[in-house]
Design a protein around this motif. Structure first.
Motif, PDB file in Angstrom:
ATOM      1  N   THR A  67       0.848  -1.184   0.000  1.00  0.00           N
ATOM      2  CA  THR A  67       0.000   0.000   0.000  1.00  0.00           C
ATOM      3  C   THR A  67       0.886   1.237   0.000  1.00  0.00           C
ATOM      4  OG1 THR A  67      -0.052   0.161   2.414  1.00  0.00           O
ATOM      5  CG2 THR A  67      -1.716  -1.244   1.351  1.00  0.00           C
ATOM      6  N   SER A  68       0.309   2.413  -0.254  1.00  0.00           N
ATOM      7  CA  SER A  68       1.094   3.651  -0.274  1.00  0.00           C
ATOM      8  C   SER A  68       1.734   3.915   1.088  1.00  0.00           C
ATOM      9  CB  SER A  68       0.193   4.827  -0.673  1.00  0.00           C
ATOM     10  OG  SER A  68      -0.907   4.948   0.208  1.00  0.00           O
ATOM     11  N   GLU A  69       1.013   3.571   2.165  1.00  0.00           N
ATOM     12  CA  GLU A  69       1.578   3.758   3.505  1.00  0.00           C
ATOM     13  C   GLU A  69       2.770   2.839   3.726  1.00  0.00           C
ATOM     14  OE1 GLU A  69      -1.596   3.213   2.860  1.00  0.00           O
ATOM     15  OE2 GLU A  69      -2.533   5.133   3.388  1.00  0.00           O
ATOM     16  N   GLN A  70       2.673   1.612   3.245  1.00  0.00           N
ATOM     17  CA  GLN A  70       3.786   0.665   3.383  1.00  0.00           C
ATOM     18  C   GLN A  70       4.982   1.086   2.537  1.00  0.00           C
ATOM     19  OE1 GLN A  70       1.519  -2.822   2.284  1.00  0.00           O
ATOM     20  NE2 GLN A  70       1.537  -3.610   4.377  1.00  0.00           N
ATOM     21  N   VAL A  71       4.716   1.664   1.378  1.00  0.00           N
ATOM     22  CA  VAL A  71       5.809   2.146   0.527  1.00  0.00           C
ATOM     23  C   VAL A  71       6.595   3.228   1.247  1.00  0.00           C
ATOM     24  CG1 VAL A  71       6.384   3.353  -1.608  1.00  0.00           C
ATOM     25  CG2 VAL A  71       4.651   1.556  -1.630  1.00  0.00           C
ATOM     26  N   ASP A  72       5.885   4.170   1.881  1.00  0.00           N
ATOM     27  CA  ASP A  72       6.557   5.231   2.621  1.00  0.00           C
ATOM     28  C   ASP A  72       7.368   4.665   3.783  1.00  0.00           C
ATOM     29  OD1 ASP A  72       5.503   7.184   0.964  1.00  0.00           O
ATOM     30  OD2 ASP A  72       3.740   7.519   2.229  1.00  0.00           O
ATOM     31  N   ALA A  73       6.832   3.629   4.422  1.00  0.00           N
ATOM     32  CA  ALA A  73       7.497   3.061   5.595  1.00  0.00           C
ATOM     33  C   ALA A  73       8.721   2.230   5.238  1.00  0.00           C
ATOM     34  CB  ALA A  73       6.509   2.214   6.389  1.00  0.00           C
ATOM     35  N   ILE A  74       8.788   1.726   4.000  1.00  0.00           N
ATOM     36  CA  ILE A  74       9.857   0.808   3.620  1.00  0.00           C
ATOM     37  C   ILE A  74      11.145   1.531   3.207  1.00  0.00           C
ATOM     38  CG2 ILE A  74       9.464   0.559   1.122  1.00  0.00           C
ATOM     39  CD1 ILE A  74       9.752  -2.437   1.485  1.00  0.00           C
ATOM     40  N   VAL A  75      11.066   2.845   3.006  1.00  0.00           N
ATOM     41  CA  VAL A  75      12.245   3.612   2.586  1.00  0.00           C
ATOM     42  C   VAL A  75      13.372   3.440   3.604  1.00  0.00           C
ATOM     43  CG1 VAL A  75      13.179   5.918   2.176  1.00  0.00           C
ATOM     44  CG2 VAL A  75      10.916   5.307   1.297  1.00  0.00           C
ATOM     45  N   LYS A 101      18.798 -20.605  12.087  1.00  0.00           N
ATOM     46  CA  LYS A 101      18.421 -19.849  10.897  1.00  0.00           C
ATOM     47  C   LYS A 101      19.511 -18.828  10.592  1.00  0.00           C
ATOM     48  CE  LYS A 101      15.745 -16.399  13.484  1.00  0.00           C
ATOM     49  NZ  LYS A 101      14.398 -15.805  13.688  1.00  0.00           N
ATOM     50  N   ILE A 102      19.654 -18.485   9.320  1.00  0.00           N
ATOM     51  CA  ILE A 102      20.540 -17.404   8.900  1.00  0.00           C
ATOM     52  C   ILE A 102      19.726 -16.457   8.028  1.00  0.00           C
ATOM     53  CG2 ILE A 102      22.620 -18.821   8.972  1.00  0.00           C
ATOM     54  CD1 ILE A 102      22.474 -18.989   5.897  1.00  0.00           C
ATOM     55  N   THR A 103      20.254 -15.268   7.832  1.00  0.00           N
ATOM     56  CA  THR A 103      19.536 -14.254   7.070  1.00  0.00           C
ATOM     57  C   THR A 103      20.360 -13.802   5.875  1.00  0.00           C
ATOM     58  OG1 THR A 103      18.410 -13.453   9.057  1.00  0.00           O
ATOM     59  CG2 THR A 103      18.452 -11.983   7.151  1.00  0.00           C
ATOM     60  N   LEU A 104      19.763 -13.866   4.689  1.00  0.00           N
ATOM     61  CA  LEU A 104      20.322 -13.233   3.501  1.00  0.00           C
ATOM     62  C   LEU A 104      19.525 -11.954   3.263  1.00  0.00           C
ATOM     63  CD1 LEU A 104      20.938 -16.217   1.047  1.00  0.00           C
ATOM     64  CD2 LEU A 104      22.437 -15.278   2.802  1.00  0.00           C
ATOM     65  N   SER A 105      20.090 -11.039   2.514  1.00  0.00           N
ATOM     66  CA  SER A 105      19.422  -9.739   2.386  1.00  0.00           C
ATOM     67  C   SER A 105      19.825  -9.038   1.105  1.00  0.00           C
ATOM     68  CB  SER A 105      19.783  -8.855   3.586  1.00  0.00           C
ATOM     69  OG  SER A 105      21.194  -8.667   3.664  1.00  0.00           O
ATOM     70  N   MET A 106      19.170  -7.939   0.851  1.00  0.00           N
ATOM     71  CA  MET A 106      19.592  -7.025  -0.199  1.00  0.00           C
ATOM     72  C   MET A 106      19.385  -5.607   0.320  1.00  0.00           C
ATOM     73  SD  MET A 106      16.658  -6.848  -3.131  1.00  0.00           S
ATOM     74  CE  MET A 106      17.417  -5.344  -3.765  1.00  0.00           C
ATOM     75  N   PRO A 107      20.099  -4.624  -0.234  1.00  0.00           N
ATOM     76  CA  PRO A 107      19.945  -3.242   0.222  1.00  0.00           C
ATOM     77  C   PRO A 107      18.517  -2.750   0.026  1.00  0.00           C
ATOM     78  CG  PRO A 107      21.933  -3.482  -1.096  1.00  0.00           C
ATOM     79  CD  PRO A 107      21.153  -4.757  -1.255  1.00  0.00           C
ATOM     80  N   PRO A 108      18.168  -1.624   0.634  1.00  0.00           N
ATOM     81  CA  PRO A 108      16.820  -1.058   0.461  1.00  0.00           C
ATOM     82  C   PRO A 108      16.510  -0.802  -1.013  1.00  0.00           C
ATOM     83  CG  PRO A 108      18.006   0.087   2.197  1.00  0.00           C
ATOM     84  CD  PRO A 108      19.004  -0.791   1.520  1.00  0.00           C
ATOM     85  N   LEU A 109      15.228  -0.702  -1.323  1.00  0.00           N
ATOM     86  CA  LEU A 109      14.826  -0.368  -2.676  1.00  0.00           C
ATOM     87  C   LEU A 109      15.282   1.041  -3.015  1.00  0.00           C
ATOM     88  CD1 LEU A 109      11.190  -1.792  -2.678  1.00  0.00           C
ATOM     89  CD2 LEU A 109      13.287  -2.912  -3.443  1.00  0.00           C
ATOM     90  N   GLY A 110      15.771   1.211  -4.242  1.00  0.00           N
ATOM     91  CA  GLY A 110      16.242   2.516  -4.687  1.00  0.00           C
ATOM     92  C   GLY A 110      15.123   3.365  -5.254  1.00  0.00           C
ATOM     93  N   THR A 111      15.485   4.508  -5.795  1.00  0.00           N
ATOM     94  CA  THR A 111      14.506   5.462  -6.300  1.00  0.00           C
ATOM     95  C   THR A 111      13.577   4.858  -7.349  1.00  0.00           C
ATOM     96  OG1 THR A 111      16.040   7.284  -5.902  1.00  0.00           O
ATOM     97  CG2 THR A 111      14.226   7.696  -7.411  1.00  0.00           C
ATOM     98  N   SER A 112      14.141   4.149  -8.328  1.00  0.00           N
ATOM     99  CA  SER A 112      13.303   3.612  -9.411  1.00  0.00           C
ATOM    100  C   SER A 112      12.315   2.573  -8.898  1.00  0.00           C
ATOM    101  CB  SER A 112      14.179   3.005 -10.513  1.00  0.00           C
ATOM    102  OG  SER A 112      14.971   1.957  -9.999  1.00  0.00           O
ATOM    103  N   ASP A 113      12.751   1.746  -7.944  1.00  0.00           N
ATOM    104  CA  ASP A 113      11.854   0.735  -7.393  1.00  0.00           C
ATOM    105  C   ASP A 113      10.736   1.365  -6.570  1.00  0.00           C
ATOM    106  OD1 ASP A 113      13.178  -1.514  -8.461  1.00  0.00           O
ATOM    107  OD2 ASP A 113      14.695  -1.382  -6.895  1.00  0.00           O
ATOM    108  N   ASP A 152      12.018  12.206   1.920  1.00  0.00           N
ATOM    109  CA  ASP A 152      12.056  11.081   0.982  1.00  0.00           C
ATOM    110  C   ASP A 152      13.034  11.293  -0.166  1.00  0.00           C
ATOM    111  OD1 ASP A 152      10.337   9.595   2.396  1.00  0.00           O
ATOM    112  OD2 ASP A 152       8.619   9.790   1.060  1.00  0.00           O
ATOM    113  N   ALA A 153      12.998  12.457  -0.773  1.00  0.00           N
ATOM    114  CA  ALA A 153      13.841  12.711  -1.948  1.00  0.00           C
ATOM    115  C   ALA A 153      15.314  12.638  -1.587  1.00  0.00           C
ATOM    116  CB  ALA A 153      13.501  14.070  -2.550  1.00  0.00           C
ATOM    117  N   ALA A 154      15.683  13.291  -0.491  1.00  0.00           N
ATOM    118  CA  ALA A 154      17.090  13.315  -0.086  1.00  0.00           C
ATOM    119  C   ALA A 154      17.557  11.934   0.369  1.00  0.00           C
ATOM    120  CB  ALA A 154      17.290  14.331   1.040  1.00  0.00           C
TER     121      ALA A 154
END
Length: 274
Positions: free
Chosen positions: A10-18, A67-79, A117-119
């Motif tokens: 959702t839009s709220e989740q998108v804002d929170a995931i940054v 358990k172990i954790t694999l990961s990737m960096p946060p989503l970038g601007t385009s995502d 968000d932009a910065a």
């Protein structure tokens, strides 16, 4: 598990995931399906190959609680823009190499101010690029000068699912096995660390236990025999009365291309009163 995923937010989740990384936990139910994940689209085939030994689970039966954790960096601007526009993002992938990239910028991300968000997205883009540039440099060093890969090209490829044999870029032809070895070694290192740390916690009830690992895959000068050097360290801090004991252990494993392992361990113990 082939490392891919789709997000619908959702839009709220998108804002929170940054600024937040994407995490994937590997447990007793996780299996390494190798370079052809499409071959295991049904549970029956997966189960058969597990039982026959053709495939192996991440943790063996004696370590099912780990358990172990694999990961990737946060989503970038385009995502993030794709999520806001299409309410979904696909084509993402989590691998041991994206895990390296994310872990290299974890502390910086934790201190990042995401109120603008932009910065913050611009800063995240910078961090992601630098992280994958650094990981590409590490891998080129581990592969040696014979790979012939361009650093910028490899940095871009590391963000994609090139382990699938159907999607292997021509530029990686001939070194895919070496890349797979490095990725497998990274996961094995995390698994071994998890098992060792949990054993230390069980054996040292009430103590503060920490640990970490580092690995390198390379061919020593004047030889054609590649080896893996893995260092596993741990620290156990315990208190008895007025005495604090800190025991630091460093174990180095030298593993040749045939899987033969040589182990060198150093233990340092410090006592201090209070």
């Amino acid at each position: 598990m082939d490392g891919s995923y789709d997000l619908e937010l959702t839009s709220e989740q998108v804002d929170a995931i940054v600024g937040l990384p994407i995490l994937a936990e590997l447990t007793k139910d996780s299996v390494d399906v190798g370079p052809n994940p499409d071959a295991y689209s049904d549970v029956e085939t997966l189960t058969q190959d597990l039982e026959s030994g053709k495939l192996t689970a991440v943790f063996d039966e004696a370590n099912t609680a780990h358990k172990i954790t694999l990961s990737m960096p946060p989503l970038g601007t385009s995502d993030i823009e794709s999520l806001k526009t299409n309410e979904s993002v696909s084509g993402q992938v989590i691998t041991p190499f994206t895990t390296r990239a994310n872990e290299s910028i974890t502390e910086t991300l934790e201190a990042l101010d995401t109120s603008d968000d932009a910065a913050s997205l611009a800063r995240i883009d910078e961090l992601i690029k630098q992280a994958f540039d650094d990981v590409a440099a590490q891998i080129l060093d581990e592969l040696g000068d014979s790979s012939g890969l361009d650093s910028d090209e490899l940095a871009e490829l590391l963000q994609q699912d090139f382990f699938d044999t159907q999607n292997m870029p021509p530029s990686l032809a001939g070194i895919e096995e070496e890349l797979e070895k490095i990725a497998t070694r990274d996961v094995d290192t995390k698994v071994n660390q998890e098992v060792e740390i949990q054993k230390l916690i069980e054996d040292n009830a009430g103590a503060i236990v920490k640990g970490g690992t580092s690995s390198k895959f390379f061919t020593p000068d004047n030889t054609n025999l590649p080896i893996t050097v893995t260092e596993v360290w741990s620290s156990v801090e315990s208190v008895e009365g007025t005495i604090t004991t800190i025991e630091n252990t460093s174990t180095t494993y030298f593993i040749n291309d045939e899987g033969e392992k040589t182990r060198v361990q150093q233990v340092f113990r410090h006592l201090r009163g209070r």
